[in-house]
Design a protein around this motif. Structure first.
Motif, PDB file in Angstrom:
ATOM      1  N   ASP A 232      -5.013   7.143  -6.917  1.00 14.05           N
ATOM      2  CA  ASP A 232      -4.097   6.037  -6.608  1.00 14.05           C
ATOM      3  C   ASP A 232      -4.927   4.842  -6.153  1.00 14.05           C
ATOM      4  N   PHE A 233      -4.257   3.704  -6.017  1.00 15.08           N
ATOM      5  CA  PHE A 233      -4.946   2.468  -5.649  1.00 15.08           C
ATOM      6  C   PHE A 233      -4.394   1.902  -4.342  1.00 15.08           C
ATOM      7  N   SER A 234      -3.950   2.794  -3.463  1.00 10.00           N
ATOM      8  CA  SER A 234      -3.329   2.336  -2.211  1.00 10.00           C
ATOM      9  C   SER A 234      -4.344   1.802  -1.205  1.00 10.00           C
ATOM     10  N   ASP A 235      -5.652   1.966  -1.469  1.00 10.88           N
ATOM     11  CA  ASP A 235      -6.659   1.391  -0.579  1.00 10.88           C
ATOM     12  C   ASP A 235      -6.927  -0.070  -0.898  1.00 10.88           C
ATOM     13  N   LEU A 236      -6.430  -0.547  -2.046  1.00  9.86           N
ATOM     14  CA  LEU A 236      -6.662  -1.937  -2.440  1.00  9.86           C
ATOM     15  C   LEU A 236      -6.099  -2.935  -1.423  1.00  9.86           C
TER      16      LEU A 236
ATOM     17  N   ASP B  79     -11.131   0.119  -6.672  1.00  7.34           N
ATOM     18  CA  ASP B  79     -10.411  -0.784  -5.769  1.00  7.34           C
ATOM     19  C   ASP B  79     -11.207  -2.065  -5.542  1.00  7.34           C
TER      20      ASP B  79
ATOM     21  N   CYS C  67     -10.059  -5.797  -6.471  1.00  9.12           N
ATOM     22  CA  CYS C  67     -10.026  -6.786  -5.392  1.00  9.12           C
ATOM     23  C   CYS C  67     -10.746  -8.066  -5.824  1.00  9.12           C
TER      24      CYS C  67
ATOM     25  N   GLY D 296      -9.535   5.583   4.233  1.00  7.22           N
ATOM     26  CA  GLY D 296      -9.227   4.188   3.983  1.00  7.22           C
ATOM     27  C   GLY D 296      -9.748   3.273   5.072  1.00  7.22           C
TER      28      GLY D 296
ATOM     29  N   ALA E  97       0.826  -1.209   0.000  1.00  9.39           N
ATOM     30  CA  ALA E  97       0.000   0.000   0.000  1.00  9.39           C
ATOM     31  C   ALA E  97       0.861   1.260   0.000  1.00  9.39           C
TER      32      ALA E  97
ATOM     33  N   LYS F 229     -13.021   5.905  -6.774  1.00  8.45           N
ATOM     34  CA  LYS F 229     -11.781   5.250  -6.347  1.00  8.45           C
ATOM     35  C   LYS F 229     -12.090   3.968  -5.579  1.00  8.45           C
ATOM     36  N   GLY F 230     -13.043   4.047  -4.686  1.00 12.00           N
ATOM     37  CA  GLY F 230     -13.413   2.867  -3.909  1.00 12.00           C
ATOM     38  C   GLY F 230     -13.963   1.752  -4.774  1.00 12.00           C
TER      39      GLY F 230
END
Length: 212
Positions: free
Chosen positions: A54-58, A193, A197, A102, A33, A189-190
């Motif tokens: 960005d995709f850092s919540d994935l 993600d 996922c 997040g 992340a 974004k969510g």
């Protein structure tokens, strides 16, 4: 008596190994992340350039599904603490906002999935988590993030509004900007993600669950 003691020892040993596995996976997901935070990019025709995709919540979502919502929140926390220590450039404001959003996403998604551990439950949890995160972004940015930026960086609110007006001239208040721009942006974004996922969770499941 001896059999009971041996059973209890085995059970304790198994719990310790499970706890170590979960913490190891949490650390791994936090590192991923953190790296993903740097792979951000602007979409200037949709949002002001200071708001990045960005995709850092994935990894938080993966951790929440595989280990439970508490671990998803922990991934969000560790990711932002590392970023604050190694690359923080917002005096902690950006990291705090990122963590709270997040954490809300991961907690809701994991909470729903824990009660219905099916693909449908995972999809429902991820979508609800994205919706909660999108809605939460409005009061969080209105009362905390943007006012903090104004104080810390001396950036007049008119300048911030001007960046939104460059995209949609009709907006005339911060709240309106957050509802029109930030809320659907955060929701999107969510949902992205969540879609990623669903694609990668099954292939990664053996690693996340410690199966070989």
């Amino acid at each position: 008596m001896q059999a009971n003691t041996e059973t209890k020892t085995l059970r304790t040993g198994g719990q310790d190994r499970d706890r170590i596995r979960k913490l190891t996976v949490t650390a791994m997901l936090s590192a991923v992340a953190f790296v993903l935070m740097f792979l951000d990019f602007p979409l200037p025709m949709i949002m002001p350039s200071f708001v990045q995709m960005d995709f850092s919540d994935l990894p938080e979502l993966l951790g929440s599904f595989a280990l439970g919502p508490v671990y998803g929140v922990l991934v969000a926390l560790i990711k932002n603490l590392i970023h604050l220590l190694l690359a923080g450039s917002t005096n902690g404001v950006g990291e705090l906002c990122n963590f709270l959003l997040g954490a809300s996403f991961a907690w809701v998604a994991g909470f729903v999935y824990q009660r219905n551990k099916t693909r449908r439950g995972a999809v429902l949890g991820a979508v609800l988590g994205a919706v909660v995160m999108g809605i939460f972004s409005v009061p969080l940015n209105f009362f905390l993030t943007y006012p903090a930026y104004v104080v810390l960086y001396g950036m007049p609110m008119d300048v911030i509004l001007g960046m939104y007006k460059a995209i949609l001239p009709s907006v005339d208040s911060l709240l309106e900007c957050l509802v029109i721009f930030n809320m659907p942006w955060t929701l999107a974004k969510g949902l992205l993600d969540a879609a990623l996922c669903m694609l990668i969770y099954k292939p990664l499941s053996p690693i996340l669950h410690g199966r070989h």
